[in-house]
Write an enzyme that holds these catalytic residues in place. Sequence first.
Site, PDB file in Angstrom:
ATOM      1  N   TYR A 179     -15.126 -11.596   0.160  1.00 54.67           N
ATOM      2  CA  TYR A 179     -15.786 -10.540  -0.176  1.00 54.67           C
ATOM      3  C   TYR A 179     -16.963 -10.841  -1.099  1.00 54.67           C
ATOM      4  O   TYR A 179     -18.001 -10.243  -0.770  1.00 54.67           O
ATOM      5  CB  TYR A 179     -14.784  -9.627  -1.003  1.00 54.67           C
ATOM      6  N   ARG A 206       0.801  -1.149   0.058  1.00 50.82           N
ATOM      7  CA  ARG A 206      -0.088   0.093  -0.082  1.00 50.82           C
ATOM      8  C   ARG A 206       0.834   1.119   0.139  1.00 50.82           C
ATOM      9  O   ARG A 206       0.441   2.328   0.486  1.00 50.82           O
ATOM     10  CB  ARG A 206      -0.968   0.164   1.088  1.00 50.82           C
ATOM     11  N   ARG A 246      -3.072   6.533   0.103  1.00 50.42           N
ATOM     12  CA  ARG A 246      -3.678   7.826   0.707  1.00 50.42           C
ATOM     13  C   ARG A 246      -2.683   8.422   1.755  1.00 50.42           C
ATOM     14  O   ARG A 246      -2.814   9.575   2.132  1.00 50.42           O
ATOM     15  CB  ARG A 246      -4.808   7.330   1.606  1.00 50.42           C
ATOM     16  N   ASP A 257      -6.763  -3.128  -7.652  1.00 49.65           N
ATOM     17  CA  ASP A 257      -7.360  -3.626  -6.219  1.00 49.65           C
ATOM     18  C   ASP A 257      -7.482  -5.168  -6.494  1.00 49.65           C
ATOM     19  O   ASP A 257      -7.686  -5.438  -7.701  1.00 49.65           O
ATOM     20  CB  ASP A 257      -8.676  -2.821  -5.905  1.00 49.65           C
ATOM     21  N   ARG A 302      -6.342  12.041  -7.155  1.00 44.77           N
ATOM     22  CA  ARG A 302      -7.449  11.084  -7.113  1.00 44.77           C
ATOM     23  C   ARG A 302      -8.952  11.944  -6.877  1.00 44.77           C
ATOM     24  O   ARG A 302     -10.066  11.471  -6.951  1.00 44.77           O
ATOM     25  CB  ARG A 302      -7.523  10.025  -5.812  1.00 44.77           C
TER      26      ARG A 302
HETATM   27  O1  CP3 Z   1       0.063  -1.669  -2.455  1.00 44.17           O
HETATM   28  C1  CP3 Z   1      -0.257  -0.813  -3.238  1.00 44.17           C
HETATM   29  O2  CP3 Z   1       0.305   0.463  -3.205  1.00 44.17           O
HETATM   30  C2  CP3 Z   1      -0.966  -1.245  -4.461  1.00 44.17           C
HETATM   31  C3  CP3 Z   1      -2.357  -1.035  -4.346  1.00 44.17           C
HETATM   32  C4  CP3 Z   1      -3.212  -1.802  -3.810  1.00 44.17           C
HETATM   33  C5  CP3 Z   1      -4.490  -1.323  -3.426  1.00 44.17           C
HETATM   34  N1  CP3 Z   1      -5.191  -2.416  -2.991  1.00 44.17           N
HETATM   35  C6  CP3 Z   1      -4.894   0.062  -3.595  1.00 44.17           C
HETATM   36  C7  CP3 Z   1      -6.289   0.369  -2.723  1.00 44.17           C
HETATM   37  C8  CP3 Z   1      -3.237  -3.114  -3.169  1.00 44.17           C
HETATM   38  C9  CP3 Z   1      -1.990  -4.165  -3.497  1.00 44.17           C
HETATM   39  C10 CP3 Z   1      -4.544  -3.425  -2.790  1.00 44.17           C
HETATM   40  C11 CP3 Z   1      -4.799  -4.797  -2.355  1.00 44.17           C
HETATM   41  C12 CP3 Z   1      -5.969  -5.052  -1.563  1.00 44.17           C
HETATM   42  N2  CP3 Z   1      -7.392  -4.420  -1.551  1.00 44.17           N
HETATM   43  C13 CP3 Z   1      -6.031  -5.956  -0.588  1.00 44.17           C
HETATM   44  C14 CP3 Z   1      -4.861  -6.863   0.039  1.00 44.17           C
HETATM   45  C15 CP3 Z   1      -3.965  -6.023   0.705  1.00 44.17           C
HETATM   46  C16 CP3 Z   1      -4.259  -5.858   1.950  1.00 44.17           C
HETATM   47  O3  CP3 Z   1      -4.440  -4.671   2.491  1.00 44.17           O
HETATM   48  O4  CP3 Z   1      -4.529  -7.014   2.798  1.00 44.17           O
HETATM   49  C17 CP3 Z   1      -7.529  -5.976   0.159  1.00 44.17           C
HETATM   50  C18 CP3 Z   1      -7.890  -6.694   1.112  1.00 44.17           C
HETATM   51  C19 CP3 Z   1      -8.392  -4.933  -0.585  1.00 44.17           C
HETATM   52  C20 CP3 Z   1      -9.525  -4.595  -0.605  1.00 44.17           C
HETATM   53  C21 CP3 Z   1      -9.466  -3.135  -0.234  1.00 44.17           C
HETATM   54  N3  CP3 Z   1      -9.503  -2.190  -1.115  1.00 44.17           N
HETATM   55  C22 CP3 Z   1      -9.718  -2.611   1.059  1.00 44.17           C
HETATM   56  C23 CP3 Z   1      -9.699  -3.275   2.340  1.00 44.17           C
HETATM   57  C24 CP3 Z   1      -9.578  -1.241   0.872  1.00 44.17           C
HETATM   58  C25 CP3 Z   1      -9.562   0.003   1.865  1.00 44.17           C
HETATM   59  C26 CP3 Z   1     -10.685   0.613   2.197  1.00 44.17           C
HETATM   60  C27 CP3 Z   1     -10.597   1.875   2.801  1.00 44.17           C
HETATM   61  O5  CP3 Z   1     -10.967   2.792   2.529  1.00 44.17           O
HETATM   62  O6  CP3 Z   1     -10.377   1.776   4.031  1.00 44.17           O
HETATM   63  C28 CP3 Z   1      -9.708  -0.982  -0.525  1.00 44.17           C
HETATM   64  C29 CP3 Z   1      -9.359   0.381  -1.240  1.00 44.17           C
HETATM   65  C30 CP3 Z   1      -7.954   0.758  -1.936  1.00 44.17           C
HETATM   66  N4  CP3 Z   1      -7.399  -0.125  -2.443  1.00 44.17           N
HETATM   67  C31 CP3 Z   1      -7.478   1.962  -1.634  1.00 44.17           C
HETATM   68  C32 CP3 Z   1      -6.231   1.892  -2.213  1.00 44.17           C
HETATM   69  C33 CP3 Z   1      -5.246   2.920  -2.377  1.00 44.17           C
HETATM   70  C34 CP3 Z   1      -8.077   3.278  -0.789  1.00 44.17           C
HETATM   71  C35 CP3 Z   1      -9.010   3.646  -1.916  1.00 44.17           C
HETATM   72  C36 CP3 Z   1      -8.862   5.309  -2.057  1.00 44.17           C
HETATM   73  O7  CP3 Z   1      -7.844   5.868  -1.822  1.00 44.17           O
HETATM   74  O8  CP3 Z   1     -10.066   5.932  -2.060  1.00 44.17           O
END
Ligand code: CP3
Length: 362
Positions: free
Chosen positions: A170, A47, A51, A96, A60
Amino acid sequence: MSAPSSAPSIAVSGLPQEHPLRHGAASSPLLLAATGQPGPRPVWFMRQAGRSLPEYRRIREGTGMLQACFDPSLVAEITLQPVRRHGVDAAILFSDIVVPLKAMGVDLDIVAGVGPVVAAPFRSRSDLERLPNLDPASVAAVSEGARLVATASPVPLIGFAGAPFTLASYLIEGGPSRTHARTKALMHSDPELWHDLADRLARVAAEFLRVQVLAGASAVQLFDSWAGSLSLADYRRFVLPHSAAVFAAIGDLGVPRIHFGVGTGELLGAMGEPDVEVVGVDYRVDLADAAARVRPGRALQGNLDPALLQADLPVIRSHVERILRQGDNLHGHIFNLGHGVPPETDPDVLTRIVSWVHELRP
Ligand code: CP3
């Protein structure tokens, strides 16, 4: 139905190991460490694109998360932001785990502060019949984004996918879940449907990884973020064969494969059994203990507790030093956090960590 005892095989097309966009990647610190060869210690952060970066929040503005994931130039720009800012040794594609599901037509959204939300959760065999395989053309925007990154990036690109269990959770829960109760209930009450769903999701994950590698990704990570909620017995029976099938299906691509989950202390040995080069370790298990649980010949990735990013710099530095020392004794060590970068992290702290790793293990 009894669980498959070994990885069900997924047929895939062949691929030359040399890719024009992966030139030079073989000698990069990330790829050397992943394959247990000596070299400078690589560091990147799960990640890292997201953010915690003001430039991410700016770019974004006004664009939904999924919309951004299907915009190749945004994908490339956001992927490269942490590479430029922190000097990390790998880029991870901005995407994602639910992107391929969206591309397959599953009605879902990523809700800020919540995570993926599925409109009609998976309940029965008829839902499985409505779930197609992943058509690579439906993720052409992702592969174009990966191609742009691979062309422009000074460091290797890591592609990723969600593992069958985490994706299934999910789909079945309809959103994030602490207990994964419906998912576990389905596994145990209808093992045949479970295995068929997990098999379908394994094909989706393998295809999504393949698309990214064909576009220039030099390594891949399979995120089984929620696998730690399972007992070892359930993990072995219901999950491991399907994750193993994903790794086996992309073995011909010749790129290092990283297997990661959270809270997986009891599962680490099992997670190292498939055809993988690297096992990701969360912050709950010492790297030395992890090495004793994972079979020899695997590199480890991890494992600074993300909560410590809020601590004073000398405290963080002492933990970085401890993890680097533990990494010295491994078959290969990739420095990372034990899970993703929290949004409230001061990005300067991440830049400091990168410079410490590079200065202490050049
Ligand atoms: O690692 C990186 O920098 C690459 C980007 C990445 C994202 N999601 C971007 C993202 C990666 C590798 C993921 C994988 C992902 N997504 C996982 C596995 C990794 C982990 O954290 O265990 C999971 C479980 C998800 C599902 C998911 N998507 C979640 C739990 C969330 C967070 C929700 C929140 O707002 O708290 C997301 C959204 C997400 N994915 C964001 C980003 C940058 C945030 C969205 C935003 O910026 O509006």
